[in-house]
Design an enzyme around this catalytic site. Structure first.
Site, short mmCIF file in Angstrom:
data_model
loop_
_atom_site.label_atom_id
_atom_site.label_comp_id
_atom_site.label_asym_id
_atom_site.label_seq_id
_atom_site.Cartn_x
_atom_site.Cartn_y
_atom_site.Cartn_z
N LEU A 164 -10.89 21.70 41.37
CA LEU A 164 -10.50 22.00 40.09
C LEU A 164 -11.44 21.91 38.98
CD1 LEU A 164 -7.12 20.55 38.83
CD2 LEU A 164 -9.29 20.05 37.61
N ASP A 201 -12.27 20.21 31.85
CA ASP A 201 -12.94 20.49 30.51
C ASP A 201 -14.49 20.87 30.42
OD1 ASP A 201 -10.69 18.49 30.22
OD2 ASP A 201 -11.98 17.21 29.39
N GLN A 223 -16.09 20.04 34.24
CA GLN A 223 -15.53 19.25 34.98
C GLN A 223 -14.97 19.42 36.13
OE1 GLN A 223 -13.80 15.42 34.06
NE2 GLN A 223 -15.87 15.71 33.61
N SER A 261 -15.53 13.39 30.61
CA SER A 261 -16.11 14.29 29.94
C SER A 261 -16.88 14.09 28.88
CB SER A 261 -14.71 15.08 29.01
OG SER A 261 -14.21 16.05 29.80
N ARG A 292 -12.54 7.68 25.71
CA ARG A 292 -13.49 8.70 26.33
C ARG A 292 -13.81 9.85 25.71
NH1 ARG A 292 -8.36 8.41 29.25
NH2 ARG A 292 -7.00 10.35 28.46
C1 FRU Z 1 -8.99 15.92 29.29
C2 FRU Z 1 -9.52 14.94 30.34
C3 FRU Z 1 -10.65 14.25 29.42
C4 FRU Z 1 -11.29 13.27 30.45
C5 FRU Z 1 -11.24 14.43 31.56
C6 FRU Z 1 -11.13 13.81 32.98
O1 FRU Z 1 -8.50 17.03 30.24
O2 FRU Z 1 -8.25 14.08 30.32
O3 FRU Z 1 -9.90 13.19 28.47
O4 FRU Z 1 -12.50 12.99 30.11
O5 FRU Z 1 -10.04 15.17 31.37
O6 FRU Z 1 -11.35 14.88 33.79
#
Ligand code: FRU
Length: 478
Positions: free
Chosen positions: A44, A47, A63, A107, A166
């Protein structure tokens, strides 16, 4: 396919080569791979992260959980580019291999400092009772792509927020480093914290205050905040989860939004004379957009073409998600425009006059002109049974509609199969980028944007014109 928590958080080194090869082989079976968008090699993608300029190149991470289409133990995967159109995935990864990011490298952002790229990200840490502690942590990437993590925690969870704290975005404003972090208050309101680097030392952050940006609408959490400066005006791009529909009209599970201020006061900290909240994108999929000011001053943005908590037809092929084209952000008449960077035109190969087509490569750009007060209906990914992705441009009634109920594999229906974008009653130009299972529509050179996935059947590659007087060009894309 559901993945147990144990599987999703299984250490990377425990996955055997055989298991990884099986996943890759499955990914390769998909008929829906993009040609000119970034997709994960496996698993998957969510971000965009660490979008930056360093050592003469652009850098963009994504990500990723590499073992299937689920949110598991996240890493950052590195890509680099000279022209913001052709990206190369390198072997560099920001791996969840440290006690400060034991449950995922969430992220964050990046900034060139000295001879290195500073990565500022959220270490997702959970204890044996699965209680989460979010840590804002850092790492340095050298010119060879080697990453070394900093030992210290740069920002700890403050006492007035929940575990949702975050997505640090570092930026420099008037030669001073700041970071903004998205969060949730103890009474479950989304807001943004602002810190500054003492003496510009990224080891040493002091809290300045909560960003005042005329925040209304009761989002319960703000994810992925980004502040960029365009013509010296602060533009805040953010993902306000759960914001009320009275404040923002949206249909996706979570919206991606923006606000424009006239000036930025770092001492309060405050965006002055802030616009009302606007949708950044009117399509079915665009979230967690990341933006930064490049050294040449341009504000550049990339979105995740995907959304949290939605299943996609590619899931059965063990991957999900893509990144959008790189969009340059500009302000015109007080409005935010987003349009692919100039170099996107280097992908154009054959050009022909626009007209209906029985079969295309599903890898093209259309530049179309539709006169004022015309209702035009067009089908992309069309087959000869009348199916397709239906696009209606109706300027006299003030909207563009995208209907994906009659194309390929229908998914995400719980959030509807139609998206509407308000437009003014004037002549409309559309630039539409089609890439197998992705469509990015730029209205009036970026005044509005609609980004979406579609998963067509094999015979759905035509263009049909149902009604209207549409002129323009078709460009085959490399
Ligand atoms: C947004 C999010 C961020 C987090 C990341 C985790 O899509 O939820 O807030 O850092 O994805 O994968």
């Amino acid at each position: 396919m559901t993945f147990s928590r144990d599987l999703r958080y299984r250490p990377y080194q425990d996955w055997t080569t055989e298991e990884k090869n099986k996943i890759k082989a499955n990914v390769n079976k998909s008929p829906w791979h993009a040609n000119y968008h970034i997709e994960p090699k496996s698993g998957l993608l969510n971000d965009p992260n660490g979008f930056s300029f360093f050592n003469g190149k652009f850098h963009l991470f994504y990500q990723n959980w590499p073992f299937g289409a689920a949110h598991g133990l996240k890493q950052w995967v590195h890509t680099e580019s000279d022209d913001l159109v052709h990206f190369t995935e390198t072997n560099t990864r920001l791996l969840p291999d440290n006690p400060n990011d034991s449950h995922g490298c969430y992220s964050g952002s990046a900034y060139e400092i000295g001879s290195k790229l500073f990565l500022f990200y959220t270490g997702n840490v959970r204890d044996e009772n699965w209680v989460r502690t979010p840590l804002q942590v850092g790492a340095w990437m050298d010119k060879e792509g080697n990453i070394s993590k900093m030992d210290t925690i740069l920002i700890n969870q403050p006492s007035d927020v929940t575990e949702h704290f975050r997505d640090p975005q570092i930026f420099s404003y008037q030669n001073q480093f700041y970071v903004i972090v998205g969060t949730q208050s103890l009474d479950k309101e989304g807001f943004i914290k602002v810190y500054k680097a003492e003496q510009n030392d990224v080891n040493n952050w002091t809290f300045i205050g909560n960003l005042d940006f005329d925040n209304k609408g009761h989002a319960y959490m703000i994810e992925c905040p980004n502040l960029v400066f365009i013509d010296n005006k602060p533009v805040l791009i953010y993902s306000p989860q759960g914001i009320s529909h009275d404040e923002l009209d949206y249909n996706n599970i979570y919206p991606n939004a923006y606000k424009i201020g006239q000036s930025f006061d770092t001492s309060i900290p405050k965006m002055n004379q802030v616009s009302s909240i606007q949708n950044l994108d009117y399509g079915f999929e665009a979230y967690a957009t990341q933006a930064f000011n490049a050294p040449d001053g341009r504000a550049l943005a990339v979105s995740w073409i995907g959304l949290p908590e939605i299943d996609y037809p590619t899931d059965r092929f063990d991957y999900q998600g893509a990144l959008s084209l790189v969009k340059e952000l500009t302000l015109k008449d007080g409005k935010l425009y987003q349009y692919p960077v100039d170099s996107i035109s280097t992908l154009r190969s054959k050009q022909q006059e626009f007209g209906p087509q029985e079969k295309t490569s599903n890898c093209y750009e259309l530049e179309l002109h539709i006169p004022k007060e015309e209702k035009s209906i067009l089908k992309l990914f069309a087959d000869n049974k009348g199916n397709g992705l239906s696009l209606t441009v109706d300027s006299s009634n003030g909207f563009i509609t995208l209907d994906r109920s009659q194309v390929g594999e229908v998914f995400g229906q719980e959030y509807g199969t139609i998206r509407k974008c308000p437009i003014e009653n004037k002549a409309i130009t559309l630039n539409i980028f089609v890439d197998n299972s992705i469509v990015e529509i730029f209205i009036n050179k970026g005044e509005k944007v609609m980004t979406s996935r579609v998963f067509p059947e094999q015979d759905q590659s035509g263009i049909s014109i149902i009604s209207g007087n549409i002129t323009g060009h078709y460009f085959e894309l490399n």
